[in-house]
Design an enzyme around this catalytic site. Sequence first.
Site, PDB file in Angstrom:
ATOM      1  N   ASP A  25      27.431  42.370  43.800  1.00  0.00           N
ATOM      2  CA  ASP A  25      28.776  42.341  44.372  1.00  0.00           C
ATOM      3  C   ASP A  25      28.807  43.177  45.645  1.00  0.00           C
ATOM      4  O   ASP A  25      28.550  44.380  45.627  1.00  0.00           O
ATOM      5  CB  ASP A  25      29.806  42.865  43.360  1.00  0.00           C
ATOM      6  CG  ASP A  25      31.228  42.547  43.812  1.00  0.00           C
ATOM      7  OD1 ASP A  25      31.416  41.577  44.566  1.00  0.00           O
ATOM      8  OD2 ASP A  25      32.153  43.274  43.401  1.00  0.00           O
ATOM      9  N   HIS A  39      39.906  45.794  53.454  1.00  0.00           N
ATOM     10  CA  HIS A  39      39.917  46.308  52.075  1.00  0.00           C
ATOM     11  C   HIS A  39      39.397  47.748  52.052  1.00  0.00           C
ATOM     12  O   HIS A  39      40.023  48.636  51.465  1.00  0.00           O
ATOM     13  CB  HIS A  39      39.055  45.416  51.183  1.00  0.00           C
ATOM     14  CG  HIS A  39      38.755  46.003  49.834  1.00  0.00           C
ATOM     15  ND1 HIS A  39      39.738  46.212  48.879  1.00  0.00           N
ATOM     16  CD2 HIS A  39      37.588  46.429  49.279  1.00  0.00           C
ATOM     17  CE1 HIS A  39      39.171  46.738  47.791  1.00  0.00           C
ATOM     18  NE2 HIS A  39      37.882  46.887  48.008  1.00  0.00           N
ATOM     19  N   GLU A  89      40.185  41.644  41.839  1.00  0.00           N
ATOM     20  CA  GLU A  89      39.702  41.606  43.227  1.00  0.00           C
ATOM     21  C   GLU A  89      39.503  40.150  43.617  1.00  0.00           C
ATOM     22  O   GLU A  89      38.758  39.410  42.961  1.00  0.00           O
ATOM     23  CB  GLU A  89      38.401  42.409  43.386  1.00  0.00           C
ATOM     24  CG  GLU A  89      38.628  43.911  43.243  1.00  0.00           C
ATOM     25  CD  GLU A  89      37.406  44.765  43.575  1.00  0.00           C
ATOM     26  OE1 GLU A  89      36.275  44.230  43.575  1.00  0.00           O
ATOM     27  OE2 GLU A  89      37.591  45.975  43.837  1.00  0.00           O
ATOM     28  N   GLU A 125      37.782  37.497  45.471  1.00  0.00           N
ATOM     29  CA  GLU A 125      36.468  37.387  46.112  1.00  0.00           C
ATOM     30  C   GLU A 125      36.021  35.933  46.102  1.00  0.00           C
ATOM     31  O   GLU A 125      36.581  35.095  45.393  1.00  0.00           O
ATOM     32  CB  GLU A 125      35.420  38.234  45.360  1.00  0.00           C
ATOM     33  CG  GLU A 125      35.794  39.705  45.239  1.00  0.00           C
ATOM     34  CD  GLU A 125      34.627  40.609  44.847  1.00  0.00           C
ATOM     35  OE1 GLU A 125      33.457  40.189  44.999  1.00  0.00           O
ATOM     36  OE2 GLU A 125      34.901  41.725  44.398  1.00  0.00           O
ATOM     37  N   ASP A 165      36.720  39.819  40.514  1.00  0.00           N
ATOM     38  CA  ASP A 165      35.986  40.993  40.034  1.00  0.00           C
ATOM     39  C   ASP A 165      37.001  41.974  39.452  1.00  0.00           C
ATOM     40  O   ASP A 165      37.464  42.893  40.123  1.00  0.00           O
ATOM     41  CB  ASP A 165      35.220  41.607  41.214  1.00  0.00           C
ATOM     42  CG  ASP A 165      34.535  42.911  40.845  1.00  0.00           C
ATOM     43  OD1 ASP A 165      34.204  43.096  39.667  1.00  0.00           O
ATOM     44  OD2 ASP A 165      34.338  43.741  41.756  1.00  0.00           O
ATOM     45  N   ARG A 224      40.526  50.779  37.724  1.00  0.00           N
ATOM     46  CA  ARG A 224      40.514  51.770  38.807  1.00  0.00           C
ATOM     47  C   ARG A 224      40.424  53.207  38.316  1.00  0.00           C
ATOM     48  O   ARG A 224      39.804  54.049  38.970  1.00  0.00           O
ATOM     49  CB  ARG A 224      41.756  51.602  39.692  1.00  0.00           C
ATOM     50  CG  ARG A 224      41.899  50.235  40.335  1.00  0.00           C
ATOM     51  CD  ARG A 224      40.744  49.917  41.251  1.00  0.00           C
ATOM     52  NE  ARG A 224      40.948  48.641  41.941  1.00  0.00           N
ATOM     53  CZ  ARG A 224      39.986  47.982  42.568  1.00  0.00           C
ATOM     54  NH1 ARG A 224      38.759  48.461  42.594  1.00  0.00           N
ATOM     55  NH2 ARG A 224      40.238  46.836  43.164  1.00  0.00           N
ATOM     56  N   GLN A 256      36.922  53.717  37.315  1.00  0.00           N
ATOM     57  CA  GLN A 256      36.068  53.624  38.512  1.00  0.00           C
ATOM     58  C   GLN A 256      36.079  54.913  39.323  1.00  0.00           C
ATOM     59  O   GLN A 256      35.031  55.414  39.743  1.00  0.00           O
ATOM     60  CB  GLN A 256      36.551  52.450  39.382  1.00  0.00           C
ATOM     61  CG  GLN A 256      35.716  52.233  40.635  1.00  0.00           C
ATOM     62  CD  GLN A 256      36.253  51.092  41.487  1.00  0.00           C
ATOM     63  OE1 GLN A 256      37.176  50.384  41.100  1.00  0.00           O
ATOM     64  NE2 GLN A 256      35.684  50.916  42.663  1.00  0.00           N
ATOM     65  N   LYS A 291      33.528  47.914  36.143  1.00  0.00           N
ATOM     66  CA  LYS A 291      33.335  46.556  36.640  1.00  0.00           C
ATOM     67  C   LYS A 291      32.590  45.656  35.661  1.00  0.00           C
ATOM     68  O   LYS A 291      32.413  44.479  35.950  1.00  0.00           O
ATOM     69  CB  LYS A 291      32.495  46.616  37.933  1.00  0.00           C
ATOM     70  CG  LYS A 291      33.100  47.457  39.043  1.00  0.00           C
ATOM     71  CD  LYS A 291      34.147  46.678  39.799  1.00  0.00           C
ATOM     72  CE  LYS A 291      34.495  47.376  41.107  1.00  0.00           C
ATOM     73  NZ  LYS A 291      35.392  46.545  41.914  1.00  0.00           N
ATOM     74  N   THR A 351      34.192  39.288  34.650  1.00  0.00           N
ATOM     75  CA  THR A 351      34.255  38.704  35.992  1.00  0.00           C
ATOM     76  C   THR A 351      34.546  37.223  35.783  1.00  0.00           C
ATOM     77  O   THR A 351      33.884  36.577  34.967  1.00  0.00           O
ATOM     78  CB  THR A 351      32.906  38.866  36.732  1.00  0.00           C
ATOM     79  OG1 THR A 351      32.558  40.251  36.782  1.00  0.00           O
ATOM     80  CG2 THR A 351      32.982  38.314  38.150  1.00  0.00           C
ATOM     81  N   GLU A 390      45.837  47.923  46.557  1.00  0.00           N
ATOM     82  CA  GLU A 390      46.190  47.961  47.979  1.00  0.00           C
ATOM     83  C   GLU A 390      47.643  47.527  48.185  1.00  0.00           C
ATOM     84  O   GLU A 390      48.385  48.141  48.950  1.00  0.00           O
ATOM     85  CB  GLU A 390      45.274  47.031  48.772  1.00  0.00           C
ATOM     86  CG  GLU A 390      43.811  47.392  48.721  1.00  0.00           C
ATOM     87  CD  GLU A 390      42.961  46.269  49.312  1.00  0.00           C
ATOM     88  OE1 GLU A 390      43.162  45.898  50.475  1.00  0.00           O
ATOM     89  OE2 GLU A 390      42.094  45.744  48.581  1.00  0.00           O
TER      90      GLU A 390
HETATM   91 MN    MN Z   1      34.275  43.663  43.928  1.00  0.00          MN
END
Ligand code: MN
Length: 441
Positions: free
Chosen positions: A141, A148, A213, A215, A247, A251, A254, A267, A271, A387
Amino acid sequence: MSIALNHTHDVHARSWVESANAPGSDFPIQNLPHAVFRRAGSAEAFRGGVAIGDQVLDLAALVTKQQLDGLALDAAKAAALPALNDFFALGNAAWTALRHALFDLLKNDSPIAAVQAVRECLVPQAEAEYTVPARIGDYTDFYTSIDHALNISRLMNPDGDVTPNFRWIPTAYHGRVSTIGVSGQRFHRPMGQAMAPGAKAPTYHACARLDYELELGVWIGKGNAQGDAIPIERADEHIFGICLLNDWSARDIQFWEMAPLGPFLAKNFATTISPWIVTMEALAPYRQAWTRPSNEPQPLAYLEHAANRESGALDIRLEVWLESEKARREKTGPSRLSSTSFRHQYWTVAQMVAHHTMGGCSLNPGDLFGSGTISGPGEGEAGAIIELTRAAQSPVTLANGEQRGFLEDGDAVLLRGWCEKPGHARIGFGESRGTVLAAKG
Ligand code: MN
């Protein structure tokens, strides 16, 4: 380097499968993406198929119909298998031979005998279920959107910048294959360890800051031998196509675990990818010039090539939608959270491939890259809820009045993607949907 436009991109081409000609269809005859499917709820074997309108063309059935020969037949046999790795390994000439043969069979002036034979191989998408389309050996990834990276950095410090390496390296972490699932995936909110601000010790609890996320997933076609880097100008020979990829990210877990070795449990619990892989040949009309502003560092030589400058960017339009459990129960529909385009990425797919292999790392057919979260420069273009809501400080309001700082149990996140351009067909990626269930802990 990139694939030349040809008659399979003709905006005027029509199919005898009428639903493929409907305005707004994701799967017109110019698209022809690949997936692995079977009839939902059946004990049938999974096999490869190609989307046309609201149908799946069953390639396992088609190879018995004497409508293909030569390289196209060899390619169809590989693309009919329950995993597409062997098809990916065949390379560009085989991928394009199959695309062009299917285009001829499906276009509206195809001979009547061909139409009759192919019609018997169609399965309605409404009756299909899908699986992960290849045995994924390795999943990497990336982290290639500067918008971002800046949005995340400015959550910690309003004057913050990206780390110095961001502008020089298409950076990434090696991810986890075992929990990659296809659209429809449902997973439990992960348990984990997190350190609250100001606390002296971490605590163990269900993730309190669950995020998605937005992606794209890049499917590797032909591999390379260990020790043989793939130069940027040959990267296209190794890329089969692109899907949507979510993904999911914890948080709170993380931010406590990721220094200094990067994301781990934050993570690795789920997915979600879309079932359909849109080929690089189908995407050829939507390539764009890739630019690096003159006030930014220019790429080192191994990440630089004229063709990458001319057509390295891809204008893939992307949207994130959220459907809460309440919205689903009351049938009020999902709410759109954001929309952007992949064309804003700081690094291109070819640069990702060149960088990944520069030190001699081998890629194999069916390896998967995540693009990294795709956020654009404007308001409402952020590809993650952290975000959009500035880490829950300014929650988003859904169409039914509910608010979200992070994801709640029962939330489904939908990713959608498509390409459109004057003089060319609109082609779509279908959908990636994943649903958050309550923690098991
Ligand atoms: Mn990612």
